[in-house]
Design a protein around this motif. Structure first.
Motif, PDB file in Angstrom:
ATOM      1  N   SER A 147      48.249   6.043  -9.479  1.00  0.00           N
ATOM      2  CA  SER A 147      47.157   4.796  -9.150  1.00  0.00           C
ATOM      3  C   SER A 147      46.376   4.799 -10.532  1.00  0.00           C
ATOM      4  CB  SER A 147      46.208   5.522  -8.050  1.00  0.00           C
ATOM      5  OG  SER A 147      45.698   6.749  -8.603  1.00  0.00           O
ATOM      6  N   LYS A 148      46.088   5.672 -11.296  1.00  0.00           N
ATOM      7  CA  LYS A 148      45.444   5.270 -12.637  1.00  0.00           C
ATOM      8  C   LYS A 148      46.144   4.513 -13.671  1.00  0.00           C
ATOM      9  CE  LYS A 148      42.681   7.493 -16.328  1.00  0.00           C
ATOM     10  NZ  LYS A 148      42.348   8.954 -16.978  1.00  0.00           N
ATOM     11  N   VAL A 149      47.368   4.891 -13.635  1.00  0.00           N
ATOM     12  CA  VAL A 149      48.331   4.118 -14.855  1.00  0.00           C
ATOM     13  C   VAL A 149      48.662   2.582 -14.303  1.00  0.00           C
ATOM     14  CG1 VAL A 149      50.412   3.785 -15.693  1.00  0.00           C
ATOM     15  CG2 VAL A 149      49.460   6.270 -15.709  1.00  0.00           C
ATOM     16  N   ALA A 150      48.741   2.500 -13.022  1.00  0.00           N
ATOM     17  CA  ALA A 150      48.823   1.247 -12.291  1.00  0.00           C
ATOM     18  C   ALA A 150      47.578   0.434 -12.714  1.00  0.00           C
ATOM     19  CB  ALA A 150      48.891   1.192 -10.895  1.00  0.00           C
ATOM     20  N   VAL A 151      46.175   0.986 -12.498  1.00  0.00           N
ATOM     21  CA  VAL A 151      44.979   0.332 -12.742  1.00  0.00           C
ATOM     22  C   VAL A 151      44.715  -0.224 -14.244  1.00  0.00           C
ATOM     23  CG1 VAL A 151      42.465   0.550 -12.471  1.00  0.00           C
ATOM     24  CG2 VAL A 151      43.932   1.356 -10.804  1.00  0.00           C
ATOM     25  N   HIS A 168      46.897  -2.775 -14.980  1.00  0.00           N
ATOM     26  CA  HIS A 168      46.627  -4.166 -14.518  1.00  0.00           C
ATOM     27  C   HIS A 168      45.304  -4.651 -15.011  1.00  0.00           C
ATOM     28  CE1 HIS A 168      44.043  -6.402 -11.575  1.00  0.00           C
ATOM     29  NE2 HIS A 168      45.093  -7.098 -11.211  1.00  0.00           N
ATOM     30  N   ASP A 169      44.391  -3.713 -15.634  1.00  0.00           N
ATOM     31  CA  ASP A 169      43.176  -4.275 -16.266  1.00  0.00           C
ATOM     32  C   ASP A 169      43.351  -4.500 -17.529  1.00  0.00           C
ATOM     33  OD1 ASP A 169      41.959  -3.790 -13.876  1.00  0.00           O
ATOM     34  OD2 ASP A 169      40.807  -2.071 -14.628  1.00  0.00           O
ATOM     35  N   ARG A 205      56.379  -0.372 -18.013  1.00  0.00           N
ATOM     36  CA  ARG A 205      55.918  -1.465 -18.756  1.00  0.00           C
ATOM     37  C   ARG A 205      54.394  -1.180 -19.277  1.00  0.00           C
ATOM     38  NH1 ARG A 205      60.342  -1.709 -18.697  1.00  0.00           N
ATOM     39  NH2 ARG A 205      61.846  -3.660 -18.140  1.00  0.00           N
ATOM     40  N   TRP A 206      53.874  -1.509 -20.388  1.00  0.00           N
ATOM     41  CA  TRP A 206      52.674  -1.626 -21.034  1.00  0.00           C
ATOM     42  C   TRP A 206      51.709  -2.640 -20.611  1.00  0.00           C
ATOM     43  CZ3 TRP A 206      50.607   3.091 -23.596  1.00  0.00           C
ATOM     44  CH2 TRP A 206      51.585   3.686 -23.744  1.00  0.00           C
ATOM     45  N   HIS A 207      52.277  -3.566 -20.006  1.00  0.00           N
ATOM     46  CA  HIS A 207      51.586  -4.780 -19.600  1.00  0.00           C
ATOM     47  C   HIS A 207      52.007  -5.154 -18.111  1.00  0.00           C
ATOM     48  CE1 HIS A 207      54.946  -7.303 -20.851  1.00  0.00           C
ATOM     49  NE2 HIS A 207      55.124  -6.409 -21.856  1.00  0.00           N
ATOM     50  N   THR A 208      51.285  -5.987 -17.443  1.00  0.00           N
ATOM     51  CA  THR A 208      51.808  -6.584 -16.281  1.00  0.00           C
ATOM     52  C   THR A 208      52.839  -7.900 -16.382  1.00  0.00           C
ATOM     53  OG1 THR A 208      50.032  -8.103 -16.424  1.00  0.00           O
ATOM     54  CG2 THR A 208      49.857  -6.045 -14.906  1.00  0.00           C
TER      55      THR A 208
END
Length: 251
Positions: A79-83, A86-87, A248-251
């Motif tokens: 969840s942390k990596v996903a946030v 996203h940010d 990926r490092w970006h969305t």
């Protein structure tokens, strides 16, 4: 290589400071497994597994150890990596002099430190409250379960982060992807049984039950956990392959 290791160590220290500064986040990470341990464990005090002299708490405590590993290495990391993705934090990290491998290495090292602390606290509380401790000669099994559990579920945490599309859904998706399996695997109820054969086989194919049984082997005498070890190894390989494909490092 030495520079990357040094930077990873600094990043791990930064992640730990950030983790403990977020009181709610740190408290929930530690309090959730301990709360379940004390509440459900208290309801099982004095009872034994059907047809045996093995106390329920002797099996329940290592199951909660496994649960703590999953919460920290899978739910929190995923969840942390996903946030962060996203940010836009991960995207900005790529533009800094900090090597990507050092950043991820520091993030994983911080996760390992958190898992070890959770395991130590949960095991200590289980011993003090219910008298459940690893059997003589069970420490190698406990160590193996801890190491394999961290590697497997941290890899799967990075994998699940790759399919989470928003910061708001990160936590719910991470929990929803393993909590039902944990429930029907008997993690929270040592006497849980009665599943249809097809569902029991399906549950056994997931790493949640494999990790719980591997940790239980440190507390009770069990046959050599060949399938559990193979299960965690296969899921680690599958997770690593998915991360290599989708991360990926970006969305």
């Amino acid at each position: 290589m030495t520079r990357s290791v040094r930077l990873a160590a600094r990043q791990a220290l930064h992640e730990q400071r950030s983790f403990w500064r977020s009181a709610e986040y740190a408290l929930f990470t530690f309090a959730f497994p301990l709360m379940i341990l004390l509440l459900i464990g208290a309801a099982n005090v004095g009872s034994s597994l059907p047809g045996t002299h093995v106390k329920n708490t002797t099996v329940f405590v290592p199951s909660i150890l496994a649960f703590g590993v999953i919460v920290a290495a899978y739910v929190n990391l995923g969840s942390k990596v996903a946030v962060l993705r996203h940010d836009g934090v991960l995207k900005r990290i790529k533009t800094t002099p900090l090597p990507s491998v050092a950043y991820l290495g520091g993030l994983l090292a911080s996760t390992v430190a958190t898992v070890i602390l959770i395991t130590a606290c949960t095991g200590l509380v289980g011993w003090l409250a219910f008298g459940a401790g690893p059997r003589s000669g069970g420490l190698p099994a406990l160590t193996a379960g801890l190491v394999l559990g961290i590697v497997c579920f941290a890899t799967l945490g990075l994998a699940i982060s790759s399919v989470i599309t928003s910061a708001e859904s990160a936590g719910p998706i991470a929990y929803a992807s393993f909590l039902p399996i944990a429930i029907i695997s008997g993690v929270f109820d040592p006497t849980f049984s009665g599943l249809p054969q097809w569902l029991s086989r399906m549950v056994a194919a997931f790493p949640v039950k494999a990790l719980a049984e591997l940790m239980q082997g440190a507390y009770t005498a069990r046959p050599f956990p060949a399938w559990d070890l193979a299960n965690l190894a296969l899921w680690t390989a599958a997770g690593a392959g998915f991360v290599a494909w989708r991360f990926r490092w970006h969305t």
